[in-house]
Motif scaffolding. Sequence first.
Motif, short mmCIF file in Angstrom:
data_model
loop_
_atom_site.label_atom_id
_atom_site.label_comp_id
_atom_site.label_asym_id
_atom_site.label_seq_id
_atom_site.Cartn_x
_atom_site.Cartn_y
_atom_site.Cartn_z
N LEU A 160 0.86 -1.19 0.00
CA LEU A 160 0.00 0.00 0.00
C LEU A 160 0.89 1.24 0.00
CD1 LEU A 160 -2.48 -1.23 2.74
CD2 LEU A 160 -3.00 -0.95 0.32
N THR A 161 0.69 2.09 -0.98
CA THR A 161 1.55 3.28 -1.05
C THR A 161 0.85 4.50 -0.45
OG1 THR A 161 0.73 3.76 -3.27
CG2 THR A 161 2.78 2.50 -3.11
N HIS A 162 1.66 5.32 0.18
CA HIS A 162 1.16 6.54 0.84
C HIS A 162 2.08 7.70 0.48
CE1 HIS A 162 -0.23 3.19 3.36
NE2 HIS A 162 -1.24 3.95 3.67
N PRO A 163 1.52 8.87 0.17
CA PRO A 163 2.41 10.01 -0.06
C PRO A 163 3.09 10.43 1.25
CG PRO A 163 0.13 10.75 -0.02
CD PRO A 163 0.10 9.25 0.05
N ALA A 164 4.34 10.90 1.14
CA ALA A 164 5.02 11.46 2.31
C ALA A 164 4.27 12.73 2.75
CB ALA A 164 6.45 11.81 1.95
N THR A 165 4.41 13.08 4.00
CA THR A 165 3.70 14.25 4.53
C THR A 165 3.96 15.50 3.68
OG1 THR A 165 3.86 13.35 6.74
CG2 THR A 165 3.40 15.70 6.58
N LEU A 185 -2.70 19.57 -1.84
CA LEU A 185 -3.94 20.19 -1.37
C LEU A 185 -5.12 19.87 -2.27
CD1 LEU A 185 -5.45 22.18 0.53
CD2 LEU A 185 -4.84 23.98 -1.10
N LEU A 186 -4.92 19.94 -3.58
CA LEU A 186 -6.06 19.71 -4.49
C LEU A 186 -6.53 18.26 -4.41
CD1 LEU A 186 -5.15 21.93 -7.60
CD2 LEU A 186 -6.08 22.57 -5.37
N ASP A 187 -5.59 17.33 -4.20
CA ASP A 187 -5.97 15.92 -4.00
C ASP A 187 -6.81 15.76 -2.74
OD1 ASP A 187 -4.57 15.24 -6.26
OD2 ASP A 187 -2.86 14.36 -5.19
N VAL A 188 -6.41 16.47 -1.68
CA VAL A 188 -7.16 16.39 -0.41
C VAL A 188 -8.57 16.95 -0.59
CG1 VAL A 188 -7.27 17.33 1.95
CG2 VAL A 188 -5.10 16.43 1.07
N LEU A 189 -8.67 18.10 -1.26
CA LEU A 189 -9.99 18.71 -1.48
C LEU A 189 -10.87 17.80 -2.34
CD1 LEU A 189 -8.98 22.44 -2.13
CD2 LEU A 189 -9.72 21.39 0.01
N HIS A 190 -10.25 17.21 -3.38
CA HIS A 190 -11.01 16.28 -4.23
C HIS A 190 -11.49 15.08 -3.40
CE1 HIS A 190 -12.22 13.62 -7.43
NE2 HIS A 190 -11.36 12.74 -7.00
N ALA A 191 -10.59 14.54 -2.59
CA ALA A 191 -10.96 13.36 -1.78
C ALA A 191 -12.13 13.69 -0.85
CB ALA A 191 -9.75 12.87 -0.99
N LEU A 192 -12.13 14.89 -0.29
CA LEU A 192 -13.18 15.27 0.67
C LEU A 192 -14.47 15.74 -0.01
CD1 LEU A 192 -11.00 17.12 3.33
CD2 LEU A 192 -12.16 14.92 3.61
N ARG A 222 -6.41 7.20 0.55
CA ARG A 222 -5.03 6.86 0.88
C ARG A 222 -4.06 7.63 -0.03
NH1 ARG A 222 -4.97 1.78 -0.57
NH2 ARG A 222 -3.60 2.06 -2.36
N GLU A 223 -4.34 7.66 -1.32
CA GLU A 223 -3.43 8.31 -2.25
C GLU A 223 -3.41 9.84 -2.08
OE1 GLU A 223 -3.30 4.86 -5.70
OE2 GLU A 223 -4.42 6.70 -6.12
N SER A 224 -4.48 10.39 -1.52
CA SER A 224 -4.49 11.84 -1.26
C SER A 224 -3.68 12.18 -0.02
CB SER A 224 -5.94 12.31 -1.07
OG SER A 224 -6.40 11.95 0.22
N GLY A 225 -3.41 11.19 0.81
CA GLY A 225 -2.70 11.44 2.07
C GLY A 225 -3.62 11.60 3.27
N LEU A 226 -4.93 11.46 3.06
CA LEU A 226 -5.85 11.64 4.18
C LEU A 226 -5.82 10.47 5.16
CD1 LEU A 226 -8.88 13.35 2.42
CD2 LEU A 226 -7.89 14.12 4.57
#
Lengths: 131, 131
Positions: free
Chosen positions: B11-16, B21-28, B68-72
């Motif tokens: 399972l891959t995760h982006p580093a902190t 930001l746009l990935d996080v907003l899209h995910a939410l 997961r891929e957004s970092g959330l």
Amino acid sequence: MPRSTRRRPALTHPATGEIDLLDVLHALSDPTRMTIVRILRAEPERACGTFPVDVAPSTLSHHFKVLRESGLIHQREEANRKFSALRAVDLEQRFPGLLDTILAAHARAEADVQAEPHAQAETCARAETRA
Amino acid sequence: MPRSTRRRPALTHPATGEIDLLDVLHALSDPTRMTIVRILRAEPERACGTFPVDVAPSTLSHHFKVLRESGLIHQREEANRKFSALRAVDLEQRFPGLLDTILAAHARAEADVQAEPHAQAETCARAETRA
């Protein structure tokens, strides 16, 4: 009927109390739309053809529609030009602090990229051992 | 090779520092994903099959991947079960105040809907005259 008096459909905007959070987040999740919002944060109103974004007119038109329908911007037509303004007061009333927090996060991310494009190697390595 | 020893892709995760930001907003911006994040805000970790959301398993799997891929969220596998946790500390480090502000906005919108489902007629009328 002369062209100038033909009625175009009115531009619709959600009422402040009906602005949907998920629509706002979706609208802001696109880089072109984020650029438009950041520009409008700094000035009261702007004609739609004058934004420094590199997309086709039809795509730009779609982006403005998404922004308007989400409640992020207000648009008005005047003499065949369309002007856009950020609904900053309405957004602050509906979701206090939201827009400023998101724009601050975006500014922070942009500053990180410009200051240290390769500074995240160490953080990456840590995340990989964790994942 | 027995099934239990087959290697699945990690399972891959982006580093902190690479959380976008746009990935996080899209995910939410999706109601199911927002529900998952709100649940994870209140508990340290949860098995993926135990979320009270009404979507098909393949759809749910897609939602977890986007999160997961957004970092959330962070996911780990243990004995054929997958556990998810909110990356609250990482997100606070990357974008201070962002997650709390968005979740507070969501809680506010939910409270509005529950308290006064028809209270927005007057606001609507005002917006229409403006539009």
